[in-house]
Design a protein around this motif. Sequence first.
Motif, PDB file in Angstrom:
ATOM      1  N   GLY A  93      -1.969   4.560  -7.092  1.00  0.00           N
ATOM      2  CA  GLY A  93      -3.157   4.192  -6.318  1.00  0.00           C
ATOM      3  C   GLY A  93      -4.226   3.510  -7.149  1.00  0.00           C
ATOM      4  N   LEU A 109       2.479   1.815  -3.459  1.00  0.00           N
ATOM      5  CA  LEU A 109       1.519   2.346  -4.435  1.00  0.00           C
ATOM      6  C   LEU A 109       1.270   3.829  -4.180  1.00  0.00           C
ATOM      7  CD1 LEU A 109      -0.987  -0.643  -4.712  1.00  0.00           C
ATOM      8  CD2 LEU A 109       0.779   0.052  -6.347  1.00  0.00           C
ATOM      9  N   ASP A 110       1.224   4.189  -2.906  1.00  0.00           N
ATOM     10  CA  ASP A 110       0.998   5.579  -2.532  1.00  0.00           C
ATOM     11  C   ASP A 110       2.188   6.452  -2.977  1.00  0.00           C
ATOM     12  OD1 ASP A 110       0.081   7.872  -1.239  1.00  0.00           O
ATOM     13  OD2 ASP A 110       1.167   7.358   0.604  1.00  0.00           O
ATOM     14  N   ILE A 111       3.399   6.026  -2.620  1.00  0.00           N
ATOM     15  CA  ILE A 111       4.595   6.836  -2.910  1.00  0.00           C
ATOM     16  C   ILE A 111       4.854   6.933  -4.412  1.00  0.00           C
ATOM     17  CG2 ILE A 111       7.142   6.802  -2.698  1.00  0.00           C
ATOM     18  CD1 ILE A 111       6.687   5.992   0.266  1.00  0.00           C
ATOM     19  N   ALA A 171       0.841  -1.206   0.000  1.00  0.00           N
ATOM     20  CA  ALA A 171       0.000   0.000   0.000  1.00  0.00           C
ATOM     21  C   ALA A 171       0.874   1.254   0.000  1.00  0.00           C
ATOM     22  CB  ALA A 171      -0.919  -0.021   1.222  1.00  0.00           C
ATOM     23  N   MET A 172       1.943   1.225   0.797  1.00  0.00           N
ATOM     24  CA  MET A 172       2.824   2.387   0.872  1.00  0.00           C
ATOM     25  C   MET A 172       3.540   2.622  -0.461  1.00  0.00           C
ATOM     26  SD  MET A 172       5.913   3.010   3.522  1.00  0.00           S
ATOM     27  CE  MET A 172       4.891   2.520   4.879  1.00  0.00           C
ATOM     28  N   ARG A 176      -4.371  -2.370  -7.475  1.00  0.00           N
ATOM     29  CA  ARG A 176      -4.716  -3.035  -6.205  1.00  0.00           C
ATOM     30  C   ARG A 176      -3.842  -4.264  -6.044  1.00  0.00           C
ATOM     31  NH1 ARG A 176      -6.092   0.431  -4.540  1.00  0.00           N
ATOM     32  NH2 ARG A 176      -8.004   1.597  -4.425  1.00  0.00           N
ATOM     33  N   ARG A 183      10.833   5.604  -0.615  1.00  0.00           N
ATOM     34  CA  ARG A 183      11.007   6.814  -1.421  1.00  0.00           C
ATOM     35  C   ARG A 183      12.397   6.835  -2.074  1.00  0.00           C
ATOM     36  NH1 ARG A 183      10.174  10.655   2.364  1.00  0.00           N
ATOM     37  NH2 ARG A 183       7.930  10.337   2.412  1.00  0.00           N
ATOM     38  N   GLY A 225       2.586   6.868  -6.677  1.00  0.00           N
ATOM     39  CA  GLY A 225       1.432   7.455  -7.363  1.00  0.00           C
ATOM     40  C   GLY A 225       0.653   6.446  -8.186  1.00  0.00           C
ATOM     41  N   ARG A 241       8.989   4.571   5.003  1.00  0.00           N
ATOM     42  CA  ARG A 241       8.664   5.515   3.912  1.00  0.00           C
ATOM     43  C   ARG A 241       9.932   6.037   3.241  1.00  0.00           C
ATOM     44  NH1 ARG A 241       3.316   6.859   3.384  1.00  0.00           N
ATOM     45  NH2 ARG A 241       3.804   8.311   1.707  1.00  0.00           N
TER      46      ARG A 241
END
Length: 327
Positions: A270, A264-266, A261-262, A273, A311, A268, A307
């Motif tokens: 989103g 996919l978030d970092i 999840a992290m 799934r 990143r 971009g 994170r």
Amino acid sequence: MSWLVTGGAGYIGSHVVRAMTAAGERVVVFDDLSSGSSARVPAGVPLEQGSVLDRERLEQVLREHEIAGVVHIAARKQVGESVERPLEYYRENIEGLRTVLEASVAAGVRGFLFSSSAAVYGMPDVDLVTEETPCAPMSPYGETKLAGEWLVQAAGRAHGMATACLRYFNVAGAAVPELADEGVFNLIPMVFDRITRGEAPLVFGDDYPTADGTCERDYVHVEDVASAHLAAARRLAADPETRLVLNIGRGEGASVAQMAAMILDITGRGDLRPEVTARRAGDPARVVASADLARKELDWAARYGVREMVRSAWEGWRLRHPEAERR
Ligand code: WQD
């Protein structure tokens, strides 16, 4: 005192070299460049190309540079491959280590630091793995790391060398994009690889006895791993009686689902799934370090969180994979 870093042109080794030189230590890199690259060795740091199986070359380099301490990182490190090719793993990781030790003793080296791994523990059935948790490696790779520790300690005792074995947990991230891991063997780069192709991250099993059913690991930033080496090297230099075996982790677990999840978030992404697939053979449910002993012995603790690992790893990935940029 001068240090020889074997494997210093690789992913972890180049971070160790960077941290040690930044702290004013004199460092020489020894690497066969089979998986490492000379581009990872900073200007001003001598790079001696050679094999850890070449006793004469090692001794020559140790003497020429008046090396007093060795940080032995060069090794084969893929668990799955070690199951397929155990003879190669024992040759490089055990015979190679034995050869480096022999040359070190002959050249009068006083301190020896060895890269070990959480793989020595196998499938630990504890919440936090301490250095006292029984070792039961599950792969030839893990076996070579455990037997390697024994060899380092026996040689240290017999020949008056201070020793430290650092058991890394799941190393990730990069200090600068150029030093990022180029391999696609671990969770974070494997997810990057999938999403670069527009595919969903794979989660290998969600029926483990953990909070969200996916495997939990202790991810530790490679810069923190590097600073642990610096602290251990200084300890070896200061105290000839040093005999350390230490976990190098954060003491905190993150699950595969949380990591996916992290990521996919970092990145971009989103829109994707994570997709749950079958368990991968041999995966323990949870491997998380107790980081207390390293804190006590070296006054070392990890500074970076997950994170920052994701990143910085992503910056490194994008450098080598411009196609990862979304259209
Ligand atoms: C982490 C978790 C996978 C990819 C290995 C060695 C260990 C050490 C570090 C060297 C597991 C899951 C992965 C994917 C997933 N190496 N996963 N989908 O296996 O904990 O440790 O590397 O010393 O010794 O064993 O690391 O990054 O391969 O996997 O679900 O696409 O991610 O099943 O639970 P591992 P890893």
